[in-house]
Design a protein around this motif. Sequence first.
Motif, PDB file in Angstrom:
ATOM      1  N   ASN A   4      13.890   6.776  -2.631  1.00 25.77           N
ATOM      2  CA  ASN A   4      12.710   5.925  -2.884  1.00 25.77           C
ATOM      3  C   ASN A   4      11.475   6.358  -2.090  1.00 25.77           C
ATOM      4  O   ASN A   4      10.440   5.713  -2.170  1.00 25.77           O
ATOM      5  CB  ASN A   4      13.030   4.459  -2.588  1.00 25.77           C
ATOM      6  N   ASN A   5      11.627   7.415  -1.278  1.00 21.13           N
ATOM      7  CA  ASN A   5      10.530   7.988  -0.494  1.00 21.13           C
ATOM      8  C   ASN A   5      10.016   7.054   0.602  1.00 21.13           C
ATOM      9  O   ASN A   5       8.927   7.250   1.125  1.00 21.13           O
ATOM     10  CB  ASN A   5       9.360   8.401  -1.389  1.00 21.13           C
ATOM     11  N   LYS A   6      10.790   6.023   0.953  1.00 18.25           N
ATOM     12  CA  LYS A   6      10.389   5.155   2.059  1.00 18.25           C
ATOM     13  C   LYS A   6      10.770   5.818   3.386  1.00 18.25           C
ATOM     14  O   LYS A   6      11.846   6.402   3.509  1.00 18.25           O
ATOM     15  CB  LYS A   6      11.059   3.792   1.939  1.00 18.25           C
ATOM     16  N   SER A   7       9.859   5.708   4.375  1.00 20.68           N
ATOM     17  CA  SER A   7      10.056   6.396   5.653  1.00 20.68           C
ATOM     18  C   SER A   7       9.979   5.430   6.827  1.00 20.68           C
ATOM     19  O   SER A   7       9.319   4.386   6.755  1.00 20.68           O
ATOM     20  CB  SER A   7       9.002   7.494   5.836  1.00 20.68           C
ATOM     21  N   ILE A   8      10.634   5.807   7.914  1.00 18.74           N
ATOM     22  CA  ILE A   8      10.607   5.057   9.174  1.00 18.74           C
ATOM     23  C   ILE A   8      10.561   6.056  10.319  1.00 18.74           C
ATOM     24  O   ILE A   8      10.794   7.246  10.134  1.00 18.74           O
ATOM     25  CB  ILE A   8      11.855   4.166   9.335  1.00 18.74           C
ATOM     26  N   VAL A   9      10.268   5.563  11.507  1.00 14.31           N
ATOM     27  CA  VAL A   9      10.344   6.363  12.730  1.00 14.31           C
ATOM     28  C   VAL A   9      11.389   5.739  13.643  1.00 14.31           C
ATOM     29  O   VAL A   9      11.354   4.534  13.905  1.00 14.31           O
ATOM     30  CB  VAL A   9       8.982   6.421  13.449  1.00 14.31           C
ATOM     31  N   VAL A  10      12.332   6.561  14.106  1.00 12.66           N
ATOM     32  CA  VAL A  10      13.406   6.068  14.968  1.00 12.66           C
ATOM     33  C   VAL A  10      13.539   6.965  16.192  1.00 12.66           C
ATOM     34  O   VAL A  10      13.071   8.105  16.203  1.00 12.66           O
ATOM     35  CB  VAL A  10      14.760   6.006  14.228  1.00 12.66           C
ATOM     36  N   ARG A  11      14.206   6.435  17.206  1.00 11.63           N
ATOM     37  CA  ARG A  11      14.480   7.177  18.441  1.00 11.63           C
ATOM     38  C   ARG A  11      15.993   7.354  18.584  1.00 11.63           C
ATOM     39  O   ARG A  11      16.761   6.401  18.438  1.00 11.63           O
ATOM     40  CB  ARG A  11      13.927   6.409  19.648  1.00 11.63           C
ATOM     41  N   VAL A  12      16.425   8.568  18.873  1.00 13.97           N
ATOM     42  CA  VAL A  12      17.852   8.843  19.057  1.00 13.97           C
ATOM     43  C   VAL A  12      18.301   8.339  20.426  1.00 13.97           C
ATOM     44  O   VAL A  12      17.738   8.738  21.452  1.00 13.97           O
ATOM     45  CB  VAL A  12      18.143  10.352  18.934  1.00 13.97           C
ATOM     46  N   ASN A  13      19.293   7.445  20.444  1.00 18.46           N
ATOM     47  CA  ASN A  13      19.843   6.994  21.729  1.00 18.46           C
ATOM     48  C   ASN A  13      21.362   6.921  21.704  1.00 18.46           C
ATOM     49  O   ASN A  13      21.967   6.309  22.579  1.00 18.46           O
ATOM     50  CB  ASN A  13      19.254   5.637  22.137  1.00 18.46           C
ATOM     51  N   ASP A  14      21.984   7.553  20.704  1.00 20.91           N
ATOM     52  CA  ASP A  14      23.435   7.459  20.569  1.00 20.91           C
ATOM     53  C   ASP A  14      23.969   8.727  19.909  1.00 20.91           C
ATOM     54  O   ASP A  14      23.204   9.510  19.334  1.00 20.91           O
ATOM     55  CB  ASP A  14      23.788   6.223  19.736  1.00 20.91           C
ATOM     56  N   ARG A  15      25.294   8.923  19.987  1.00 20.33           N
ATOM     57  CA  ARG A  15      25.949  10.054  19.339  1.00 20.33           C
ATOM     58  C   ARG A  15      26.715   9.578  18.102  1.00 20.33           C
ATOM     59  O   ARG A  15      27.268   8.495  18.093  1.00 20.33           O
ATOM     60  CB  ARG A  15      26.910  10.751  20.306  1.00 20.33           C
ATOM     61  N   GLY A  16      26.785  10.402  17.073  1.00 21.67           N
ATOM     62  CA  GLY A  16      27.467  10.116  15.829  1.00 21.67           C
ATOM     63  C   GLY A  16      26.546  10.472  14.669  1.00 21.67           C
ATOM     64  O   GLY A  16      25.458  11.009  14.892  1.00 21.67           O
ATOM     65  N   PRO A  17      26.922  10.178  13.435  1.00 24.33           N
ATOM     66  CA  PRO A  17      28.219   9.654  12.995  1.00 24.33           C
ATOM     67  C   PRO A  17      29.261  10.760  12.889  1.00 24.33           C
ATOM     68  O   PRO A  17      28.917  11.904  12.605  1.00 24.33           O
ATOM     69  CB  PRO A  17      27.900   9.081  11.611  1.00 24.33           C
ATOM     70  N   PHE A  18      30.529  10.389  13.104  1.00 24.81           N
ATOM     71  CA  PHE A  18      31.602  11.364  13.080  1.00 24.81           C
ATOM     72  C   PHE A  18      32.471  11.183  11.847  1.00 24.81           C
ATOM     73  O   PHE A  18      33.699  11.186  11.916  1.00 24.81           O
ATOM     74  CB  PHE A  18      32.421  11.246  14.361  1.00 24.81           C
ATOM     75  N   VAL A  19      31.825  11.010  10.718  1.00 23.33           N
ATOM     76  CA  VAL A  19      32.515  10.822   9.443  1.00 23.33           C
ATOM     77  C   VAL A  19      31.952  11.786   8.411  1.00 23.33           C
ATOM     78  O   VAL A  19      30.742  11.776   8.134  1.00 23.33           O
ATOM     79  CB  VAL A  19      32.366   9.373   8.928  1.00 23.33           C
ATOM     80  N   GLY A  20      32.784  12.620   7.865  1.00 28.26           N
ATOM     81  CA  GLY A  20      32.390  13.495   6.777  1.00 28.26           C
ATOM     82  C   GLY A  20      31.164  14.332   7.085  1.00 28.26           C
ATOM     83  O   GLY A  20      31.032  14.913   8.157  1.00 28.26           O
ATOM     84  N   THR A  21      30.248  14.360   6.121  1.00 28.31           N
ATOM     85  CA  THR A  21      29.052  15.199   6.241  1.00 28.31           C
ATOM     86  C   THR A  21      27.820  14.405   6.646  1.00 28.31           C
ATOM     87  O   THR A  21      26.701  14.913   6.557  1.00 28.31           O
ATOM     88  CB  THR A  21      28.767  15.901   4.899  1.00 28.31           C
ATOM     89  N   ARG A  22      27.986  13.178   7.088  1.00 33.38           N
ATOM     90  CA  ARG A  22      26.829  12.377   7.476  1.00 33.38           C
ATOM     91  C   ARG A  22      26.124  13.012   8.680  1.00 33.38           C
ATOM     92  O   ARG A  22      26.777  13.519   9.593  1.00 33.38           O
ATOM     93  CB  ARG A  22      27.261  10.958   7.834  1.00 33.38           C
ATOM     94  N   ILE A  23      24.797  12.947   8.674  1.00 32.56           N
ATOM     95  CA  ILE A  23      24.057  13.597   9.752  1.00 32.56           C
ATOM     96  C   ILE A  23      23.359  12.612  10.673  1.00 32.56           C
ATOM     97  O   ILE A  23      22.926  12.997  11.763  1.00 32.56           O
ATOM     98  CB  ILE A  23      23.025  14.597   9.208  1.00 32.56           C
ATOM     99  N   ILE A  24      23.232  11.346  10.277  1.00 33.18           N
ATOM    100  CA  ILE A  24      22.553  10.380  11.136  1.00 33.18           C
ATOM    101  C   ILE A  24      23.066   8.989  10.829  1.00 33.18           C
ATOM    102  O   ILE A  24      23.449   8.689   9.694  1.00 33.18           O
ATOM    103  CB  ILE A  24      21.018  10.443  10.944  1.00 33.18           C
ATOM    104  N   ASP A  25      23.133   8.154  11.860  1.00 31.30           N
ATOM    105  CA  ASP A  25      23.467   6.736  11.738  1.00 31.30           C
ATOM    106  C   ASP A  25      22.237   5.943  12.165  1.00 31.30           C
ATOM    107  O   ASP A  25      21.781   6.069  13.308  1.00 31.30           O
ATOM    108  CB  ASP A  25      24.636   6.380  12.667  1.00 31.30           C
TER     109      ASP A  25
END
Length: 263
Positions: free
Chosen positions: A125-146
Amino acid sequence: MSFQKISGLSLCVVMILTFYGCSSKNDSYAYRGPKPTPTMVPNGPINDSPAMHRATMRPYSIDGKMYTPTMVSVGDYFSGVSSWYGKDFHGKKTSNGEVYNMYEMTAAHKTLPMNTMLKVTNLKNNKSIVVRVNDRGPFVGTRIIDLSYTAATRIELVANGTGPVGIEVIGFAGVVAPAGSPKQSVVETDYLIQIGAFRSKEGATRFAQSNMNVNNRYNAIIKEGTFDNEPIYRVWLKGFGSEAEASDFIAKGPHKGSFIVRE
């Protein structure tokens, strides 16, 4: 983040105190029961200490798979599948030692430095946000971010649980880089490699200049000191994300006799 379940409860993998995060199976993203209120977890200060970065930039293993945190630059772009995590981890420690608040704009990533700022775009849907990385993961399949619950809600990922996203690095240390600023890298540890030492400042300068932007990642600096009561100019290579990364460079690199130093 996504983690495996044990007896119906999410498992938190703890290494180096709290420095590895949590993740859950695909079906764990649907809410059951009342949601926690935003006041349950107060907003706290960003943890950006050198000790935290040294711990979270070390290679680590989850379920027999090795992950090696690495440096990135403003402007780097990745794409893949995003998931989200919410109430099961609300109020618990994140990998960088903060308290997870599902209502804050944060995210978990397997290898990016803590407090890296990301622009995340839902490619459907082309909606965007800004986030800050403060954790490790996700450790499931091919996911790249939680994403946190609120972050996922704003780009409409909550209902489906996962979705395709584009990720752009836009800053470090919890700060978005100004528009038009030169491309920059984050250096999260104090591991450097000494690649040369000279009595002549001119010789050290020439050698340092020939070792700028090594592998598009490492840059030489000169440290002036004394040895046997005479000036000495040591050339150090900086930009290593971990001690293991520095050791690998020495083993494969062209500089015989180089060694790790701590600033």
